[in-house]
Scaffold this active site. Structure first.
Site, PDB file in Angstrom:
ATOM      1  N   ASP A  47      -6.938  49.970  33.416  1.00 46.61           N
ATOM      2  CA  ASP A  47      -7.662  49.052  32.553  1.00 46.61           C
ATOM      3  C   ASP A  47      -7.109  49.189  31.135  1.00 46.61           C
ATOM      4  O   ASP A  47      -6.935  50.301  30.628  1.00 46.61           O
ATOM      5  CB  ASP A  47      -9.155  49.397  32.557  1.00 46.61           C
ATOM      6  CG  ASP A  47     -10.029  48.170  32.720  1.00 46.61           C
ATOM      7  OD1 ASP A  47      -9.744  47.172  32.020  1.00 46.61           O
ATOM      8  OD2 ASP A  47     -10.980  48.201  33.506  1.00 46.61           O
ATOM      9  N   HIS A  67     -17.621  45.684  37.869  1.00 45.58           N
ATOM     10  CA  HIS A  67     -18.510  46.545  37.102  1.00 45.58           C
ATOM     11  C   HIS A  67     -19.413  45.772  36.156  1.00 45.58           C
ATOM     12  O   HIS A  67     -20.358  46.346  35.597  1.00 45.58           O
ATOM     13  CB  HIS A  67     -17.676  47.557  36.297  1.00 45.58           C
ATOM     14  CG  HIS A  67     -16.791  46.901  35.272  1.00 45.58           C
ATOM     15  ND1 HIS A  67     -15.688  46.167  35.621  1.00 45.58           N
ATOM     16  CD2 HIS A  67     -16.875  46.848  33.920  1.00 45.58           C
ATOM     17  CE1 HIS A  67     -15.106  45.701  34.530  1.00 45.58           C
ATOM     18  NE2 HIS A  67     -15.807  46.098  33.478  1.00 45.58           N
ATOM     19  N   ASP A  68     -19.149  44.474  35.973  1.00 43.12           N
ATOM     20  CA  ASP A  68     -19.945  43.643  35.063  1.00 43.12           C
ATOM     21  C   ASP A  68     -20.885  42.692  35.789  1.00 43.12           C
ATOM     22  O   ASP A  68     -21.584  41.917  35.130  1.00 43.12           O
ATOM     23  CB  ASP A  68     -19.018  42.808  34.166  1.00 43.12           C
ATOM     24  CG  ASP A  68     -18.378  43.620  33.055  1.00 43.12           C
ATOM     25  OD1 ASP A  68     -18.949  44.655  32.665  1.00 43.12           O
ATOM     26  OD2 ASP A  68     -17.300  43.217  32.577  1.00 43.12           O
TER      27      ASP A  68
END
Length: 569
Positions: free
Chosen positions: A101, A344-345
């Site tokens: 990331d 993850h969001d």
């Protein structure tokens, strides 16, 4: 991209690890690199090609690692640089790649760059961030004195006053995440040098966080403009000034020249781009332009709410078809799609788009997976999705950890919204739903840790876990294995043309994939009702079953949440 030599990632499947919640190796309740190393056999067994690792860099953890204070190290919370090197070697030894990331729209306010920038208006790094004086005619700190009226993605204003210096700094997200000023070439080249350092270390590419926000629309005199007012808020909409700004393509092309030239073929470059349109995505992903391989767009995960994600509404399947169909058509001849439900969001897909009741949870999880993986594009599996993990139970505000959710609650209640109503929306849509620990076994902490988890384990882990599914051919995990294997084995899945069928049907999602005279029909019943296949698609009868999520009892009838992949030509 040419049909004769398609890039390797057209047949690849990516698995995202959010390390804080994946596996804890040292008992402190927080997942780490040691835990990832312990569970690599799970990824090998699943058959995925790429591991995308959410941030493990040093960070104060204001936004769980998306606020980076050092780009070239590993936070001791997650382990060490030596362990990351070991992970790269272990993945490569298994034929997998590692994508890191990359968060370069903003840093932590604890990054040395920002601390230096903040130290004085005369600092050599002052212009590395966005500093502005108060609005003309207003003293610093007065209501409305912020340089623009922009509303933060994490609630409140995008500007915070530095009282010592008397100026405001810009942060599109949390106040502890100041935005880098990409207009400054020194910033860009410092970022490029860091990226080359990681590639030299063996990393196989980057998932670039909100990368289409790096270019702001700046006036000739350096001015930033107010956005249109947002209903019910004292702020304005910043998107016209920050989403896909005027130099976005220029910056990404420069990055490509400076970082990726000469080693491009083996890498994967993914740009997360909120608000990106199909037309923009064609430009970003056109191989001839040398920018990124694919984008993460948010259109389909914005269909089940009105305005704010915390104002949810039921999803209409026809809206989903229109969105997916538009992106499939728009990137058919140029560019490439990323395919995802979860990350993850986002809250868990089986709870959001499926049916997580005991009766239909397994079937809807596998139906949604089939629907997604059979589209044209690169599928992304988020940790636990392959197990059918669902949204968790939040009894009260103290159960939440996510800064976005907590900021929203504070702002909404301060503006007079009913606290119970606000909490109900958070339960459904909070990012914390995706961040509960991966459920490895039926133990008290689901096999995630020997300590106390940083966020509570979902109470359903006793039934829904990897150990229970590993040897069950009917499990969600087994179905994901079959989907990954099908993409690897059948060129139609990777490269075939896409044609939407039944665009106006409210419950059945159907399409074909065709390549070199071979055609697959994909038909998914996204509902709890039965439908007769012959009445829906009479011209498609008699196909050979390639893959299904349920044992076919009657070839003419689609049962609730049944998905079939049929070879019809």
């Amino acid at each position: 991209m040419t049909p004769e030599q398609p890039p390797w990632w057209t047949r690849a499947v990516v698995y995202q690890i959010y390390p804080r919640s994946f596996m804890d190796s040292d008992g402190d309740g927080i997942g780490d690199l040691g835990g990832v190393l312990q569970r690599l056999d799970h990824l090998s067994d699943l058959g995925v090609d790429v591991l995308w690792l959410s941030p493990v860099y040093p960070s104060p953890q204001a936004d769980n690692g998306y606020d980076i204070s050092d780009y070239q190290d590993v936070d001791p919370l997650f382990g060490s640089l030596a362990q990351l090197d070991e992970l790269i070697a272990e993945l490569h030894g298994r034929g997998m790649k590692l994508v890191m990331d990359l968060v370069v729209n903003h840093t932590s306010d604890q990054h040395p760059w920002f601390r230096e920038s903040r130290s004085s208006p005369d600092s050599p790094k002052r212009d590395w961030y966005w500093w502005r004086p108060p609005r003309a005619g207003l003293p610093a700190g007065a209501p409305g004195a912020e340089p623009t009226n922009w509303h933060s993605f994490f609630s409140g204003p995008t500007w915070t006053l530095d009282e010592a210096g008397g100026e405001y700094f810009l942060h599109l997200f949390d106040r502890r995440q100041p935005d880098l000023n990409w207009e400054n070439p020194e910033v860009r080249h410092a970022v490029y040098a860091m990226m080359r350092w990681w590639l030299d270390r063996g990393v196989d590419g980057f998932r670039m966080d909100v990368i289409n926000l790096i270019s702001k629309d700046v006036g000739p005199d350096g001015e930033l403009r107010d956005g249109p007012p947002l209903p019910g808020l004292p702020y304005g909409d910043a998107t016209t000034s920050v989403v896909c700004g005027p130099r976005s393509h220029e910056f990404l092309q420069e990055m490509h020249r400076e970082v990726f030239d000469g080693r491009r073929e083996s890498l994967l470059l993914v740009g997360e781009m909120p608000g990106v349109t199909v037309e923009e995505a064609r430009l970003f992903t056109d191989p001839a332009r040398a920018e990124v391989d694919m984008v993460f767009q948010f259109e389909h995960v914005g269909l089940d709410f009105t305005g704010s994600k915390f104002s949810p509404r039921p999803l209409r399947l026809t809206d989903l078809k229109a969105s997916f169909g538009r992106w499939q058509a728009g990137l058919a001849d140029v560019g490439w799609n990323s395919l995802y439900w979860d990350n993850h969001d986002q809250p868990r897909a089986v709870s959001r788009f499926g049916d997580d009741s005991p009766r239909y949870r397994r079937d809807s999880a596998t139906c949604l997976a089939t629907l997604l993986h059979l589209h044209r594009g690169t599928p992304y599996v988020y940790q636990g999705e392959e197990l059918g993990m669902a949204n968790t139970r939040f009894d009260g505000l103290d159960d939440f950890r996510d800064v976005e959710s907590l900021n929203h609650h504070a702002q909404a209640v301060a503006h007079g919204e009913d606290p119970d109503t606000v909490l109900a929306a958070m339960r459904r849509m909070s990012r914390d739903n995706a961040r509960t620990p991966v459920q490895w076994d039926a133990g008290p902490t689901a096999g995630f840790t020997t300590g106390t988890p940083w966020i509570a384990v979902n109470p359903d882990a006793a039934e829904w876990n990897a150990a229970a599914q590993r040897d069950d051919p009917h499990s969600v995990l087994a179905h994901h294995r079959r989907l990954v294997a099908l993409r690897h084995a059948d060129p139609v899945v990777a490269l075939g043309d896409f044609t939407m069928l039944l665009p106006h049907h409210e419950s059945v999602y159907a399409f074909t994939r065709s390549l070199d005279g071979s055609t697959l029909l994909v038909v998914c019943n996204v509902s709890a009702h039965e439908y007769r296949l012959g009445e829906l698609l009479p011209e498609m009868g008699g196909g050979e079953l390639v893959l299904g999520n349920l044992a076919v009892e009657d070839p003419a009838v689609l049962r609730p949440w049944e998905a079939r992949v049929l070879r019809v030509g």
